[in-house]
Design an enzyme around this catalytic site. Structure first.
Site, PDB file in Angstrom:
ATOM      1  CG  HIS A 141      -1.980  -1.055   1.177  1.00  0.00           C
ATOM      2  ND1 HIS A 141      -2.851  -1.190   0.126  1.00  0.00           N
ATOM      3  CD2 HIS A 141      -2.277  -2.064   2.050  1.00  0.00           C
ATOM      4  CE1 HIS A 141      -3.660  -2.223   0.351  1.00  0.00           C
ATOM      5  NE2 HIS A 141      -3.322  -2.773   1.511  1.00  0.00           N
ATOM      6  CG  ASP A 170      -3.152  -8.465   0.367  1.00  0.00           C
ATOM      7  OD1 ASP A 170      -2.256  -8.767   1.180  1.00  0.00           O
ATOM      8  OD2 ASP A 170      -4.217  -7.906   0.692  1.00  0.00           O
TER       9      ASP A 170
END
Length: 447
Positions: A109, A148
């Site tokens: 992220h 993910d």
């Protein structure tokens, strides 16, 4: 050529967001106990290594850390990134067949500009490996496949204008989970259109449905792109017991995915079912990477699969749209999408959920006919009543032509004279030079 699979474990005992946070050291400790119980570390096909530290220059090659690298990373971050670098180096030098960095803190992220932690991530471990391999070994085409449950928005953002890095992410639909992005219309900028590909999945997606996506879309795209190196951003939170996600993959589904994908390097990202998923998923993946039988690996709690014709139809429709985009990627009129201007601009807001920052960015990419063009980012971040941090960043890609390099340095010089910015950064990947100009001290430092 060696047939070994390399592993690095780094639980990061001294790093945690909070004592009860789901991103904690037990994520890896249960996995390591499982591997020892199963005798995996005694197999001649598997070798464990101690990690190395990434350097601050390795970080600056990928990120603009505000105000400087040491303010955004701890030793744990340098070890997690350094583990990926060490294993990638060994795979590229053919000392290993493939490798898995089971490390934390995670990174996918984390975006190009770093004001703090978001999504549990400060720096992007996979992106740092990509820039390391390009600088030290001259690799050009690299693919990152993010598995993910959360969209790999940081990795996407870093390579959004890079035509030589293919970023594919499948994840739970962003309308139902953090970070709320990763839709099929996010396809890359004007210099790298269709090098970003997202497959949002509905809640409840099963192994069978996920493997449809893999077989019908992801693997054919990889065959077309022909990357020199494949990195799996390996989030294990698509598992059916994960407390943060709502996808229904099993350890067997993950292992078969890895067997088909054949990544050169896997780097652990999310996965928060510490006892019921991670030990089994990681065990099965390691066995698959080492070419061993993983058919006996079963979770202790059975999955009651809920078949849904509507969900399967939705996934097939998404795949069909993406297949059409990929098939027509070279015939699409980019001027109709991005306009005809030589400099393409986009504004975006970034929220740092962990640290509570709000950031506003203006990003400008030069559409150059000779290279992928240089990039500028104006960024302002604020948290509550704290003083805003205002920075201007310039990134010269490793393939930049002479004209773009000269123009980028002119922009760097002009920004130093602009009293609005607290810091001005130059990321010159051609010369491997990274500069920081501090307006208050009027000093320039380099890495």
């Amino acid at each position: 050529m060696t047939s070994k699979t390399g592993l690095i474990f780094f639980p990061a005992f001294d790093w945690a967001i909070s004592p009860t946070h789901p991103e904690r050291e037990e994520r890896l400790l249960y996995t390591k106990d499982q591997l020892f119980e199963e005798g995996l570390m005694d197999l001649p096909e598997i070798e464990e290594f101690a990690p190395r530290l990434a350097s601050h220059k390795d970080i600056a090659r990928t990120h603009f850390c505000v105000p400087k690298v040491s303010d955004q990373v701890l030793e744990a971050h340098l070890i997690a990134s350094g583990a990926g670098i060490l294993l990638a180096e060994k795979v590229w030098q053919k000392e290993l067949k493939n490798a898995f960095a089971l490390v934390r803190p995670p990174g996918h992220h984390s975006m190009r500009v770093v004001h703090g932690n978001r999504g549990f991530c400060n720096i992007n471990n996979e992106a740092i490996v990509v820039d390391y391999l390009r600088h030290h070994h001259g690799l050009k085409k690299i693919a990152i496949v993010d598995t993910d449950v959360h969209h790999g928005d940081g990795t996407q953002e870093i390579f959004y204008h890079d035509p030589d890095v293919l970023c594919i992410s499948f994840h739970q639909d962003g309308r139902t989970i953090y970070p709320g992005t990763g839709f099929i219309n996010e396809l890359g900028g004007p210099t790298a259109f269709a090098r970003t590909l997202n497959v949002p999945l509905p809640v409840g997606t099963t192994d069978e449905e996920l493997h449809y996506v893999l077989d019908e879309f992801i693997l054919p795209v990889l065959r077309d792109f022909q990357p020199e190196f494949i990195i799996n951003s390996a989030g294990q939170d698509n598992h059916y017991t994960d407390p943060l996600g709502s996808i229904c993959m099993t350890a067997q589904g993950y292992a078969l995915l890895n067997e088909k994908l054949k990544p050169d390097l896997a780097v652990l990202e999310g996965g928060y079912a510490i006892e019921t998923a991670l030990p089994y998923v990681n065990l099965a993946i390691i066995l698959a990477m080492a070419g061993q039988d993983y058919s006996y690996v079963r979770e202790p709690h059975a999955l009651n699969i809920e078949h849904s014709k509507q969900r399967t139809t939705e996934i097939k429709a998404t795949v069909a749209k993406l297949q059409e985009i990929w098939r027509n990627r070279d015939q699409i009129d980019l001027d109709k999408i991005f306009g005809k201007k030589q400099y393409w601009q986009r504004k975006k807001s970034v929220y740092y959920d962990t640290d509570g920052f709000s950031e506003n960015q203006t990003e400008v990419i030069k559409r150059c006919g000779y290279c992928s063009g240089y990039l500028t980012v104006e960024s302002t971040a604020a948290r509550g009543s704290r003083k805003n941090s205002k920075v201007f960043c310039i990134s010269i890609p490793i393939t930049a032509c002479r004209s773009c390099q000269e123009e980028a340095y002119k922009s760097y010089s002009e920004a130093q004279g602009n009293s609005y910015y607290d810091y001005v950064y130059m990321q010159d990947k051609v010369r491997d030079v990274f500069l920081i100009y501090n307006k208050q001290s009027r000093q320039e430092s380099s890495l």
